[in-house]
Design a protein around this motif. Sequence first.
Motif, PDB file in Angstrom:
ATOM      1  N   THR B 181       0.834  -1.202   0.000  1.00  0.00           N
ATOM      2  CA  THR B 181       0.000   0.000   0.000  1.00  0.00           C
ATOM      3  C   THR B 181       0.871   1.256   0.000  1.00  0.00           C
ATOM      4  N   ASN B 182       0.429   2.266  -0.755  1.00  0.00           N
ATOM      5  CA  ASN B 182       1.087   3.567  -0.734  1.00  0.00           C
ATOM      6  C   ASN B 182       0.648   4.265   0.552  1.00  0.00           C
ATOM      7  N   LEU B 183       1.383   3.959   1.607  1.00  0.00           N
ATOM      8  CA  LEU B 183       0.941   4.398   2.939  1.00  0.00           C
ATOM      9  C   LEU B 183       0.975   5.915   3.086  1.00  0.00           C
ATOM     10  N   LYS B 184       1.944   6.562   2.425  1.00  0.00           N
ATOM     11  CA  LYS B 184       2.081   8.026   2.580  1.00  0.00           C
ATOM     12  C   LYS B 184       0.823   8.716   2.049  1.00  0.00           C
ATOM     13  N   GLU B 185       0.462   8.365   0.839  1.00  0.00           N
ATOM     14  CA  GLU B 185      -0.711   9.025   0.245  1.00  0.00           C
ATOM     15  C   GLU B 185      -1.988   8.630   0.972  1.00  0.00           C
ATOM     16  N   LEU B 186      -2.044   7.369   1.381  1.00  0.00           N
ATOM     17  CA  LEU B 186      -3.228   6.926   2.118  1.00  0.00           C
ATOM     18  C   LEU B 186      -3.405   7.725   3.395  1.00  0.00           C
ATOM     19  N   SER B 187      -2.293   7.938   4.095  1.00  0.00           N
ATOM     20  CA  SER B 187      -2.419   8.642   5.378  1.00  0.00           C
ATOM     21  C   SER B 187      -2.786  10.105   5.147  1.00  0.00           C
ATOM     22  N   ILE B 188      -2.262  10.727   4.077  1.00  0.00           N
ATOM     23  CA  ILE B 188      -2.628  12.131   3.786  1.00  0.00           C
ATOM     24  C   ILE B 188      -4.128  12.207   3.467  1.00  0.00           C
ATOM     25  N   PHE B 189      -4.565  11.252   2.651  1.00  0.00           N
ATOM     26  CA  PHE B 189      -5.987  11.236   2.268  1.00  0.00           C
ATOM     27  C   PHE B 189      -6.870  11.082   3.484  1.00  0.00           C
ATOM     28  N   LEU B 190      -6.487  10.157   4.372  1.00  0.00           N
ATOM     29  CA  LEU B 190      -7.299   9.932   5.578  1.00  0.00           C
ATOM     30  C   LEU B 190      -7.279  11.160   6.488  1.00  0.00           C
ATOM     31  N   GLU B 191      -6.119  11.775   6.575  1.00  0.00           N
ATOM     32  CA  GLU B 191      -5.999  12.988   7.390  1.00  0.00           C
ATOM     33  C   GLU B 191      -6.939  14.075   6.918  1.00  0.00           C
ATOM     34  N   ARG B 192      -7.054  14.147   5.607  1.00  0.00           N
ATOM     35  CA  ARG B 192      -7.872  15.201   5.014  1.00  0.00           C
ATOM     36  C   ARG B 192      -9.358  14.919   5.133  1.00  0.00           C
ATOM     37  N   LEU B 194     -10.922  11.731   6.331  1.00  0.00           N
ATOM     38  CA  LEU B 194     -11.489  10.799   7.305  1.00  0.00           C
ATOM     39  C   LEU B 194     -10.544  10.695   8.490  1.00  0.00           C
ATOM     40  N   PRO B 195     -10.332  11.790   9.206  1.00  0.00           N
ATOM     41  CA  PRO B 195      -9.316  11.775  10.257  1.00  0.00           C
ATOM     42  C   PRO B 195      -9.643  10.831  11.417  1.00  0.00           C
ATOM     43  N   SER B 196     -10.924  10.472  11.562  1.00  0.00           N
ATOM     44  CA  SER B 196     -11.281   9.590  12.690  1.00  0.00           C
ATOM     45  C   SER B 196     -11.030   8.118  12.354  1.00  0.00           C
ATOM     46  N   SER B 197     -10.565   7.844  11.150  1.00  0.00           N
ATOM     47  CA  SER B 197     -10.396   6.441  10.732  1.00  0.00           C
ATOM     48  C   SER B 197      -9.262   5.756  11.492  1.00  0.00           C
ATOM     49  N   LYS B 198      -9.473   4.460  11.796  1.00  0.00           N
ATOM     50  CA  LYS B 198      -8.410   3.663  12.435  1.00  0.00           C
ATOM     51  C   LYS B 198      -7.835   2.670  11.434  1.00  0.00           C
ATOM     52  N   SER B 205     -13.937   0.084   9.810  1.00  0.00           N
ATOM     53  CA  SER B 205     -15.261   0.419  10.312  1.00  0.00           C
ATOM     54  C   SER B 205     -16.145   0.674   9.115  1.00  0.00           C
ATOM     55  N   SER B 206     -17.275  -0.044   9.061  1.00  0.00           N
ATOM     56  CA  SER B 206     -18.139   0.123   7.888  1.00  0.00           C
ATOM     57  C   SER B 206     -18.938   1.414   7.971  1.00  0.00           C
ATOM     58  N   GLU B 207     -18.964   2.017   9.172  1.00  0.00           N
ATOM     59  CA  GLU B 207     -19.773   3.247   9.318  1.00  0.00           C
ATOM     60  C   GLU B 207     -19.029   4.493   8.902  1.00  0.00           C
ATOM     61  N   GLU B 208     -17.700   4.445   8.968  1.00  0.00           N
ATOM     62  CA  GLU B 208     -16.915   5.637   8.649  1.00  0.00           C
ATOM     63  C   GLU B 208     -16.932   5.879   7.147  1.00  0.00           C
ATOM     64  N   THR B 209     -17.438   7.036   6.732  1.00  0.00           N
ATOM     65  CA  THR B 209     -17.370   7.397   5.313  1.00  0.00           C
ATOM     66  C   THR B 209     -16.988   8.859   5.203  1.00  0.00           C
ATOM     67  N   THR B 210     -16.441   9.212   4.027  1.00  0.00           N
ATOM     68  CA  THR B 210     -16.086  10.615   3.781  1.00  0.00           C
ATOM     69  C   THR B 210     -17.353  11.388   3.436  1.00  0.00           C
ATOM     70  N   LEU B 211     -17.194  12.652   3.235  1.00  0.00           N
ATOM     71  CA  LEU B 211     -18.328  13.517   2.882  1.00  0.00           C
ATOM     72  C   LEU B 211     -19.001  13.060   1.600  1.00  0.00           C
ATOM     73  N   LEU B 214     -17.412   7.834   0.511  1.00  0.00           N
ATOM     74  CA  LEU B 214     -16.389   6.797   0.336  1.00  0.00           C
ATOM     75  C   LEU B 214     -16.135   6.113   1.671  1.00  0.00           C
ATOM     76  N   ASN B 215     -16.201   4.774   1.682  1.00  0.00           N
ATOM     77  CA  ASN B 215     -15.894   4.096   2.945  1.00  0.00           C
ATOM     78  C   ASN B 215     -14.418   3.670   2.973  1.00  0.00           C
ATOM     79  N   GLU B 216     -14.039   3.136   4.127  1.00  0.00           N
ATOM     80  CA  GLU B 216     -12.620   2.815   4.336  1.00  0.00           C
ATOM     81  C   GLU B 216     -12.115   1.767   3.360  1.00  0.00           C
ATOM     82  N   ARG B 217     -12.973   0.800   3.089  1.00  0.00           N
ATOM     83  CA  ARG B 217     -12.548  -0.270   2.172  1.00  0.00           C
ATOM     84  C   ARG B 217     -12.227   0.284   0.804  1.00  0.00           C
ATOM     85  N   ALA B 218     -13.119   1.134   0.336  1.00  0.00           N
ATOM     86  CA  ALA B 218     -12.933   1.722  -1.004  1.00  0.00           C
ATOM     87  C   ALA B 218     -11.654   2.553  -1.039  1.00  0.00           C
ATOM     88  N   ILE B 219     -11.383   3.251   0.044  1.00  0.00           N
ATOM     89  CA  ILE B 219     -10.172   4.081   0.098  1.00  0.00           C
ATOM     90  C   ILE B 219      -8.942   3.188   0.051  1.00  0.00           C
TER      91      ILE B 219
END
Lengths: 177, 622
Positions: B181-192, B194-198, B205-211, B214-219
């Motif tokens: 996984t491209n962890l750097k880009e993934l973490s920037i994306f999540l920071e922007r 979906l910051p609450s993502s684990k 978490s299937s409940e966490e989605t972006t505005l 997009l859910n975590e799996r898709a990301i």
Amino acid sequence: MRYKFTFLVVILLISAPTLGQERYIAINIPPLLMGIYNIEGSIALSKEYSLHLPLSWSPTTLPGEKRVKHLIGMVGLRRWLWHSYSGLFTGAYATTSIFNISPKELRYQGEAVGVTATIGYSKMLSKRFNLEFEGGLFLGFIHYNSFEGRCCGEFLAEKSAIYLLPSKLSLALLYLF
Amino acid sequence: MRYIAIILALLYLLHSCGKPIYRLINSDSTPTIEHTVHKEPAYQQVVKESDSLTLEGQKILTPFGDSLYFAQGVRDSATNQIIPLKELNEIYISADREGVVERDGKVSINFNIEIPKQILSKGWQTEVTPIVKSSDTTLILTPALLSGELFKKEQERGYQRYKQFLSTLLPEGDSPLKHFTNLKELSIFLERYLPSSKLLSGEFSSEETTLFGLNERAILEHYINYRLVEKNRVRHSQKEAIFKKYINRALQHKTHIDTLIEGTEERVTLNYAYTLDAAPLTNRFKVSVKGLVFNKSGLSVELKESSPIEFRVSSINGLTQDIVRYKQVTVRKREQLIHTSNIEFPLGGTQIDTLFSNNQREFNTLLTLLDSLESVALFDIDTIYITASASPEGRYKSNLQLSNRRAINIKEYLQLADVNAKEIISDPKGEDWEQLLTLIISDPIIEQKERIASLYQVADLDKREQLLKREPSFNYIEHELYPRLRKVTFTIKLCRRDLVEEQIVTTEVDKLYSSGVEALKNKRYSEAILLLTPYKDINSAVAHLAIGEDQQASKILKQLPESGISCYMLALIAARKGDEKLAITLFTRSKELEPKMAYRGSLDPELSVLIERYGLNSHLFN
């Protein structure tokens, strides 16, 4: 009149009711280094689409009466392959501009209106900053008068035609908020 | 000058490649095998080898000053022999030269393999494998490997390259987050967005989605480099092919000796000490050796098999006596056979319908049984009792009538089928409550069996049935147990044709004892002991002695009447214990009772030592 219009668009951009929280302001670096002021505002509309308002203005007359004066305004939509403000995108803009330029021993003064199609890539650098590459082609109607000399010369000719020209070449730094 | 240097370089290259392997094809060179020459005859001691030797891949310096690649062989500088370097586990006695002794079901053999220089080279690996052949058994022993320095270097290089390849493989089973996984880009994306993502901790978490939904799996899916995953998978699948590509000859893990040779030796002699299971071997077996030579590229040439050497085995089971035992058997004139059938009737019906349910098969089985009784011609069928039983559904009286009618109809059916019986009696049972109780008690699913059993105190069977219906497990009882009550039992009373008396007592061969003797002769000692121990006779003593249970054997022998063999075996036990005086006395006594025991004595080393030392068989040569 034109400036008022531009001002209005910028205000609308900044204060628009948020469809998303994703907005940015961008500066195209190379033109800035050449003394051409530019700014672009954008709002993400969805995962795949974003609205953009780039503006470019140069009041500059370079030494030797070389003129690159212009005011370019665009409004356009981008379609993102993955997600707004990340990765590959394509864009389409409605473009209008007024210009007064003297690249060689003649001066050209006129207006242009048309569409610009672009393709680009936006790289995420951190939570708030992106670096973006974009390039495109302008297709539109240009009407201009040509004058002798770089300044204040005699009127030579008037021309109007449809042109296809490279356009919107940029290496921009984005700030997201 | 330049040309001389080039020629010298070429010559060096050719020389360092070693001898060409194809020369072995027409060569007569082959390893040879010979018995070990012992300094003292008779009572020899050989080292028992442990046959699970593992490679260690170390270079060690032996006491003789040699350096060996694997710590398994040491060169005896006096004899130039390579002998296994291992701990002494147990000492086994071995017979002289070609004779070996079986003890505890095992035979220890010792021999030397000589390898001539023609099949040794710096660039080769020579594998010698001893092969044991008995009359219908072939055993292949663990081989010895002698590798030239250049061969070993090439092998090592191959393993290094393979190891390097393996180090480029990423573990397949791990989470893709770790390696692909491209962890750097993934973490920037999540920071922007979906910051609450684990997600970065591996928690979804299937409940966490972006505005934008997009859910975590898709990301995560977007940032996994599937091309890399696929590339890794392909490389994993190529492991075997890469192994074959880099390694021409793999390291062998089960070897007797794996050692480095200089390639300049005149010959190399290997000593083999091996312990074999005696059971598959007959009294004589042969050992030969086969050679296989590999060059650095993995090309191999098989050498001719050597001429064999022979071993003779003397074992305790040679003392087995051919005894046949008989036992008394009581044969009765009258016998009984009970056959149960699931002959079914429609609800409330009494007519026989062979096409109904499995009736055809049930009747066929019954008639086949009756036919076979007749064809065996040992018995006459006296009487057949037909008992039809029913399940408790319905009134008792009607069930009794029903089963009565059914039994009568079956009887008529059998009479029509010309069953050869003196009498056929129908014996209706009605509701089979006894069997039902048996089934309930033994059923693992039914609960509160005591309460159900207490219902049996109700004498009125119809009332009892009603009470049973109220039980919670009644549904199960009705569906699973009731059908098993609806059966017909045939009790067939038989009468032996050839007997006049009601019973006679005859003798027949005790097959158990015979099997025990058979097992003893075939060296299946544990089976022999199981079968023969109850008899406590000479053969059971032989079985105990064969596996070293001297005390049990001694106990049995002391209770038997004195004989040549029993005295001989006691002499053997005494010799094993170290009581020479007793051993000699008993051996002498055995010879008095049975002179041929003198010859047997020379086969068993425990006694042959004493015979040699004290001249106990000198009378044979006078």
